[in-house]
Design a protein around this motif. Structure first.
Motif, PDB file in Angstrom:
ATOM      1  N   LYS B 223      24.845 -14.005   0.867  1.00 40.15           N
ATOM      2  CA  LYS B 223      25.724 -14.183  -0.293  1.00 40.15           C
ATOM      3  C   LYS B 223      25.035 -13.840  -1.591  1.00 40.15           C
ATOM      4  O   LYS B 223      25.665 -13.543  -2.594  1.00 40.15           O
ATOM      5  N   ARG B 224      23.721 -13.904  -1.573  1.00 41.30           N
ATOM      6  CA  ARG B 224      23.002 -13.682  -2.819  1.00 41.30           C
ATOM      7  C   ARG B 224      21.687 -12.974  -2.509  1.00 41.30           C
ATOM      8  O   ARG B 224      20.929 -13.405  -1.642  1.00 41.30           O
ATOM      9  N   TYR B 225      21.438 -11.875  -3.198  1.00 42.73           N
ATOM     10  CA  TYR B 225      20.158 -11.187  -3.100  1.00 42.73           C
ATOM     11  C   TYR B 225      19.382 -11.371  -4.395  1.00 42.73           C
ATOM     12  O   TYR B 225      19.963 -11.290  -5.479  1.00 42.73           O
ATOM     13  N   ASP B 226      18.102 -11.628  -4.286  1.00 44.39           N
ATOM     14  CA  ASP B 226      17.223 -11.586  -5.454  1.00 44.39           C
ATOM     15  C   ASP B 226      16.141 -10.563  -5.157  1.00 44.39           C
ATOM     16  O   ASP B 226      15.402 -10.691  -4.179  1.00 44.39           O
ATOM     17  N   ASP B 289      19.746 -15.322  -0.185  1.00 46.59           N
ATOM     18  CA  ASP B 289      20.293 -16.669  -0.391  1.00 46.59           C
ATOM     19  C   ASP B 289      19.252 -17.647  -0.939  1.00 46.59           C
ATOM     20  O   ASP B 289      19.186 -18.803  -0.523  1.00 46.59           O
ATOM     21  N   THR B 291      17.582 -19.809  -4.152  1.00 50.96           N
ATOM     22  CA  THR B 291      18.216 -20.599  -5.210  1.00 50.96           C
ATOM     23  C   THR B 291      17.989 -19.929  -6.566  1.00 50.96           C
ATOM     24  O   THR B 291      17.054 -19.137  -6.738  1.00 50.96           O
ATOM     25  N   GLU B 292      18.867 -20.256  -7.487  1.00 52.01           N
ATOM     26  CA  GLU B 292      18.769 -19.756  -8.863  1.00 52.01           C
ATOM     27  C   GLU B 292      17.351 -19.987  -9.394  1.00 52.01           C
ATOM     28  O   GLU B 292      16.840 -21.104  -9.333  1.00 52.01           O
ATOM     29  N   ASN B 316      21.358  -6.976 -11.853  1.00 46.84           N
ATOM     30  CA  ASN B 316      22.709  -6.795 -11.310  1.00 46.84           C
ATOM     31  C   ASN B 316      22.619  -5.920 -10.077  1.00 46.84           C
ATOM     32  O   ASN B 316      21.543  -5.425  -9.728  1.00 46.84           O
ATOM     33  N   ASP B 317      23.759  -5.740  -9.427  1.00 50.05           N
ATOM     34  CA  ASP B 317      23.745  -5.013  -8.176  1.00 50.05           C
ATOM     35  C   ASP B 317      23.307  -3.560  -8.368  1.00 50.05           C
ATOM     36  O   ASP B 317      22.606  -3.003  -7.518  1.00 50.05           O
TER      37      ASP B 317
END
Lengths: 468, 468
Positions: B223-226, B289, B291-292, B316-317
């Motif tokens: 759900k989230r990539y960093d 995934d 955390t912030e 951003n993406d």
């Protein structure tokens, strides 16, 4: 065909391992010949306990030349009789339990190399002491050993996140039937150089070679566990729940264990365990390194959607241990209830509810009054569908129905695209099932492999594949 | 030994696949006979394009009886020449590219079953549309196909978290050399019933059987990539960094790619890519995934400890795509720089800095002026140690040093416990390396497997193992 070993052959074996390495008195041999549930009793002229790969190699050279059957054993915790010599006293037991070295822990490479006789617990500890984790975990981890773990492709509690022994093994040292040493000890994550020899021996239960050392993957330690006991109304609700939490938690979901209420009753009654919840079905689920409140939010959402009816989150490590102790005591708790006929099946996760419904119904018809201590690793589709005898029935009369009941249950598992042995293997117990459920082509290819790797048939003859 | 196929044999092949399934004109055959970098050029009397497993089976029955060599091919993106018929026109090419069906997506079981000709991208898309993810990803994913992916045990960008093709494969359908169909399509996470036949074919590059379908594991979507581009001073700093971030992020670390600055220069100059940072070495790392703020905190800590000198986090993406586009353009960016001699090696992660230092020094002595476009999957210990020619040197004169340079580099990798082919396989390119680096016992066992599965030697003769 193997032969009864001559006095000369036995003397040659004894000379290789020396006095410390050979057991011939009945009292000394017994621990290697008795299966812990009392289901198998073996005989052997001697138990060999080599202290090195070289000794294993020399033993097999002689055994191969003399057509002497060798039965390798590591922790003697197997559940299908594969580690027990047969009853005629012609097979020589070879225990790896003196080869217990942790050869190396390479923390920067996240790997460890160990001898086959190292206990699972000692490997877990060595990893922990190096700031890492070896994730394979199962009830017998204090006594089972790596050789058996790898030879049987053991699974256990954390397959959902970390895989079976197969996925955790980077390299193997194997002594071939003719005594040659195949050195495949490698610490690599990637190595595409020819045929994959490692996986031929993993899961072959010692019938194609004797594993003497293995390199295993290590992982970062888990810093935070979130563990819950969850009440669900049915296997269908559990299926919806596992699907939902996998999506929410991704690879942080490391365990999802389903238990029928009867399992909890047995554990409370017979093992002094504490009952966390009242419910027809229970789930023990665990997240690794989740965020604060994540599990709670997931469970609240599950209850709102009717997937769970109640839940207890472990508030401290003791409570977490209690939950796991309850789960791990289930196998043992069946003993005082009389005979228990075991099934270690897997089906696609999506078919678990259908399997439980059909198998329960079919067995109840076959023998009214049976009690279903169904539990297992639902996240992997692996169920221990264990059936305790009707109250008051004669235990031996009940156990005599073992094969007939197995056939009913295994037929259903296989019909649903499943397996008649998910993690326990074949050994001597399920050899007939191999004939029943494997295709002629599969059996033919397996027999070809056996003939290639063990042309004289000295390694565990008749295990896995029936002798022809 | 195989023979030139007779007109009757070719006519029988053509009759099996029908008009749509056979190519005989040069212009039609060429795409199947040319390797994309122009390193291999094959000849074949015909390209067969069967539309079903049954047709593959019928072709092999005839080929096996007629001793006709068959070269299976799926996406024709292999890098070691395994997919190209030889130059004498005696080998028949068999393409799986009409068998492209996504047979099933079982979201509740997190699995999909697909035909061998399905492109990797089509499998990724089918998984995505079912709310799941197929994590295997590599530069050629739009054109490479599952048969090749599985046959070569492909790795790619996310092995660190999800494993190679081997770990992602639950079941296989394989046509054996004699045309028998081995149906091992299973959707199970656990199945310990006899020998593991699946892994014999995975990584065997089509020499032991032709894979016609596979069941693959799916995963929850991320759900989230960093994602960050990180400047590091040396491979040693990168090693300390990867060790630290693995401990901090656990299984959320899904990529850790190391790149020498020259790779960035080539990509900027030749592929119009954007340069994120100035540094002698670069790392592209990605968390799933997280955390912030987790990645930011990790990078700040890394900089405080001197492991990184600078870092840019994708905001951003688009910026994330730019980072990955840069990374994936590196192979292609070497082309305009003249000849490039490739090495696809792996070593234990802990040995990566030592390998880079020793190999760079040895090759520089061998041929002064070489330029080192070193990059790779550092988290797996897998480096693409690619050496571009000295500026101004004749390209063919440089490429004639391919084998001599390989030997220098592979000797160092193997000395450090590494592999001379981490993910690309053996094909025709590295057959001599097999003889050099594998033990006589390993080679003997591999030859035994070849003889067992393909007694007439019709499948990719001389690939992986040299013919004797």
């Amino acid at each position: 065909m193997t032969k009864v070993p001559s006095a000369e052959t036995l003397a040659a074996f004894a000379a290789i391992v020396g006095d410390k390495g050979v057991l011939t008195k009945d009292a000394d041999k017994t621990p290697y010949l008795e299966e812990w549930r009392g289901l198998w009793h073996g005989k052997t002229p001697m138990v060999l306990r080599p202290s090195s790969t070289k000794q294993v190699s020399e033993i097999l050279k002689i055994a191969n030349a003399a057509n002497c059957a060798i039965i390798p054993q590591s922790g003697n915790t197997g559940l299908v009789g594969g580690q027990t010599p047969n009853g005629d006293g012609s097979e020589v037991a070879l225990s790896l339990n003196r080869m217990t070295r942790i050869i190396e822990v390479d923390a920067a490479n996240d790997s460890t190399t160990v001898e086959a006789g190292a206990t699972l617990k000692s490997v877990q500890d060595a990893a922990f002491n190096a700031g890492r984790m070896f994730p394979l975990s199962l009830a017998s981890e204090g006594s089972c050993r790596i050789g058996g773990i790898v030879s049987t492709n053991a699974g256990g509690l954390n397959v959902l996140a970390y895989g079976n022994a197969r996925e955790l093994c980077l390299g193997l040292e194997v002594v071939l039937a003719d005594g040659r040493i195949l050195n495949g000890i490698k610490k690599l994550r990637k190595d595409n150089t020819g045929y994959d020899l490692r996986n031929i021996f993993i899961g072959a239960e010692g019938t194609l070679g004797i594993i003497t050392a293995a390199t295993l993957k290590l992982f970062p330690q888990i810093k935070r566990y979130d563990t819950a006991f969850v009440a669900v109304n049915s296997p269908n609700a559990a299926l919806e729940l596992v699907s939902k939490v996998k999506q929410q938690a991704g690879n942080r979901l490391i365990a999802f264990e389903l238990m029928a209420d009867l399992c909890i009753n047995f554990a409370v009654r017979n093992m002094k365990q504490k009952r966390p919840l009242q419910s027809p079905w229970h789930v023990l689920m665990e997240l690794a390194d989740a965020t604060e409140g994540q599990l709670e939010a997931m469970l609240e959402s599950a209850m709102e959607h009717g997937l769970a009816t109640d839940a207890v989150i472990a508030q401290n490590d003791q409570q977490r241990q209690d939950f796991w102790s309850l789960r791990e005591s289930i196998s043992e708790s069946q003993k005082p209830e009389g005979g228990s006929i075991k099934h270690d099946v897997s089906v696609p996760v999506s078919k678990v509810p259908q399997f439980i419904a059909e198998a329960t119904s079919a067995v109840s018809k076959f023998l009214p009054g049976c009690r279903f201590a169904t539990f297992g690793h639902m996240g992997d589709g692996n169920l221990h569908f264990n059936v305790s005898q009707p109250v008051g029935m004669d235990k031996q009369a009940y156990l005599s129905k073992w094969h007939a009941m197995n056939e009913i249950v295994h037929d259903i598992a296989v019909k649903l695209g499943g397996s008649f042995s998910a993690e326990h293997g074949i050994g001597t117990l399920k050899r007939e099932d191999m004939q029943r459920y494997k295709s002629p082509i599969e059996l033919d290819v397996m027999r070809g492999l056996k003939a290639l790797f063990d042309p004289n048939g000295i390694l565990c003859p008749g295990r896995v594949l029936l002798e022809r």
